[in-house]
Design a protein around this motif. Sequence first.
Motif, PDB file in Angstrom:
ATOM      1  N   GLY A  88       0.813  -1.204   0.000  1.00 11.02           N
ATOM      2  CA  GLY A  88       0.000   0.000   0.000  1.00 11.02           C
ATOM      3  C   GLY A  88       0.850   1.259   0.000  1.00 11.02           C
ATOM      4  N   GLU A  89       0.193   2.375  -0.239  1.00 13.45           N
ATOM      5  CA  GLU A  89       0.882   3.664  -0.307  1.00 13.45           C
ATOM      6  C   GLU A  89       0.672   4.436   0.990  1.00 13.45           C
ATOM      7  OE1 GLU A  89       0.642   7.755  -2.994  1.00 13.45           O
ATOM      8  OE2 GLU A  89       0.183   5.804  -3.909  1.00 13.45           O
ATOM      9  N   PRO A  90       1.728   4.965   1.596  1.00 15.50           N
ATOM     10  CA  PRO A  90       1.548   5.742   2.826  1.00 15.50           C
ATOM     11  C   PRO A  90       0.749   7.012   2.551  1.00 15.50           C
ATOM     12  CG  PRO A  90       3.781   6.003   1.993  1.00 15.50           C
ATOM     13  CD  PRO A  90       3.139   4.930   1.165  1.00 15.50           C
ATOM     14  N   GLY A  91      -0.163   7.336   3.454  1.00 12.66           N
ATOM     15  CA  GLY A  91      -0.975   8.533   3.285  1.00 12.66           C
ATOM     16  C   GLY A  91      -0.391   9.748   3.964  1.00 12.66           C
ATOM     17  N   SER A  92       0.563   9.523   4.858  1.00 14.29           N
ATOM     18  CA  SER A  92       1.209  10.619   5.580  1.00 14.29           C
ATOM     19  C   SER A  92       2.606  10.167   5.981  1.00 14.29           C
ATOM     20  CB  SER A  92       0.406  10.996   6.826  1.00 14.29           C
ATOM     21  OG  SER A  92       0.472   9.952   7.780  1.00 14.29           O
ATOM     22  N   PRO A  93       3.502  11.102   6.301  1.00 15.34           N
ATOM     23  CA  PRO A  93       4.849  10.704   6.730  1.00 15.34           C
ATOM     24  C   PRO A  93       4.841   9.791   7.950  1.00 15.34           C
ATOM     25  CG  PRO A  93       4.834  13.020   6.143  1.00 15.34           C
ATOM     26  CD  PRO A  93       3.403  12.568   6.120  1.00 15.34           C
ATOM     27  N   GLU A  94       3.880   9.988   8.865  1.00 17.34           N
ATOM     28  CA  GLU A  94       3.832   9.152  10.069  1.00 17.34           C
ATOM     29  C   GLU A  94       3.615   7.679   9.729  1.00 17.34           C
ATOM     30  OE1 GLU A  94       2.337  13.261  11.350  1.00 17.34           O
ATOM     31  OE2 GLU A  94       2.126  11.930   9.618  1.00 17.34           O
ATOM     32  N   GLU A  95       2.931   7.415   8.623  1.00 11.45           N
ATOM     33  CA  GLU A  95       2.661   6.027   8.239  1.00 11.45           C
ATOM     34  C   GLU A  95       3.908   5.294   7.754  1.00 11.45           C
ATOM     35  OE1 GLU A  95      -0.639   5.596   5.589  1.00 11.45           O
ATOM     36  OE2 GLU A  95      -1.956   6.863   6.802  1.00 11.45           O
ATOM     37  N   LEU A  96       5.000   6.027   7.529  1.00 10.22           N
ATOM     38  CA  LEU A  96       6.247   5.374   7.122  1.00 10.22           C
ATOM     39  C   LEU A  96       6.766   4.434   8.208  1.00 10.22           C
ATOM     40  CD1 LEU A  96       8.086   8.384   5.449  1.00 10.22           C
ATOM     41  CD2 LEU A  96       7.192   6.360   4.288  1.00 10.22           C
ATOM     42  N   GLU A  97       6.349   4.651   9.442  1.00 11.06           N
ATOM     43  CA  GLU A  97       6.796   3.789  10.534  1.00 11.06           C
ATOM     44  C   GLU A  97       6.339   2.346  10.344  1.00 11.06           C
ATOM     45  OE1 GLU A  97       5.561   5.547  14.181  1.00 11.06           O
ATOM     46  OE2 GLU A  97       6.787   7.355  13.918  1.00 11.06           O
ATOM     47  N   GLY A 129      14.024  -0.132   8.148  1.00 15.51           N
ATOM     48  CA  GLY A 129      13.795  -1.011   7.014  1.00 15.51           C
ATOM     49  C   GLY A 129      14.894  -2.038   6.860  1.00 15.51           C
ATOM     50  N   PRO A 130      14.873  -2.770   5.740  1.00 18.12           N
ATOM     51  CA  PRO A 130      15.760  -3.918   5.568  1.00 18.12           C
ATOM     52  C   PRO A 130      17.172  -3.592   5.109  1.00 18.12           C
ATOM     53  CG  PRO A 130      14.356  -3.697   3.656  1.00 18.12           C
ATOM     54  CD  PRO A 130      13.923  -2.638   4.629  1.00 18.12           C
ATOM     55  N   GLY A 148      11.788  -1.427  -0.739  1.00 18.56           N
ATOM     56  CA  GLY A 148      11.106  -0.484   0.136  1.00 18.56           C
ATOM     57  C   GLY A 148      11.005   0.898  -0.476  1.00 18.56           C
ATOM     58  N   ILE A 149      10.675   1.858   0.379  1.00 14.58           N
ATOM     59  CA  ILE A 149      10.537   3.251  -0.030  1.00 14.58           C
ATOM     60  C   ILE A 149      11.875   3.957   0.175  1.00 14.58           C
ATOM     61  CG2 ILE A 149       9.332   5.427   0.406  1.00 14.58           C
ATOM     62  CD1 ILE A 149       6.978   3.779   1.471  1.00 14.58           C
ATOM     63  N   ALA A 150      12.293   4.725  -0.819  1.00 10.97           N
ATOM     64  CA  ALA A 150      13.550   5.476  -0.738  1.00 10.97           C
ATOM     65  C   ALA A 150      13.261   6.972  -0.727  1.00 10.97           C
ATOM     66  CB  ALA A 150      14.461   5.131  -1.909  1.00 10.97           C
ATOM     67  N   TYR A 151      14.135   7.715  -0.071  1.00  6.83           N
ATOM     68  CA  TYR A 151      14.051   9.181  -0.011  1.00  6.83           C
ATOM     69  C   TYR A 151      15.311   9.707  -0.682  1.00  6.83           C
ATOM     70  CZ  TYR A 151      13.462  13.818   2.237  1.00  6.83           C
ATOM     71  OH  TYR A 151      13.294  15.163   2.502  1.00  6.83           O
TER      72      TYR A 151
END
Length: 206
Positions: A88-97, A129-130, A148-151
């Motif tokens: 799924g896609e995070p809806g807010s930065p807090e959901e990155l946890e 993350g991994p 995973g998600i990258a910044y």
Amino acid sequence: MAGNVRINAPRLAAGLLVREVLPLMAERFPGVVVDIVVEGRLVDIVSAGFDAGVRLVGSIHKDMVAVPLGAAISFICVASPAYLERFGEPGSPEELESHRCIGHRMPSGKLYRWEFERAGQELTIEVGGPVILDDEELMVDAAINDLGIAYVASPAAERALAGGRLRQVLTAWTPAPEGVAVYYPGHRAVPPALRAFLDVVKTLQR
């Protein structure tokens, strides 16, 4: 004209120099050798023997002269379509946890805390993350391979985004773009070879 110009730059900025500045230098000033050292950490270019450096404008000391280089850079979150379909896609930065995130090891050794901004609200998020990497190109590769998600800085991911291998997430929380500049000491005479290099950089802004 002949001479050497020593430049200290992070990898992405060095790539920009190779693609856009060096071809013009070779054409206009073939006697000038541009010696680029790729380095992530911020160094004292004077004591380290460099003529100039390349960094984000916000990290350049005020006693330096800065010449803009290319377009401003945004820092964005990206993930592969397969990862987003599964988690799924995070809806807010807090959901990155609750997501798998690709960590960024800074040159100082510290882990980078992801920064976000929306309508004047600023957030800094510590992610987990991994995998942890210290190179943005590898972070992009890790994201493409569903880790995973990258910044990352937007130029690092632009090809993968254009090709559909990555998708940007948390777009509304993208911080304001920041400029990149070539900088050099303002308290000493500019050598002719460096002046030639700066003249070429300035032509890219016209």
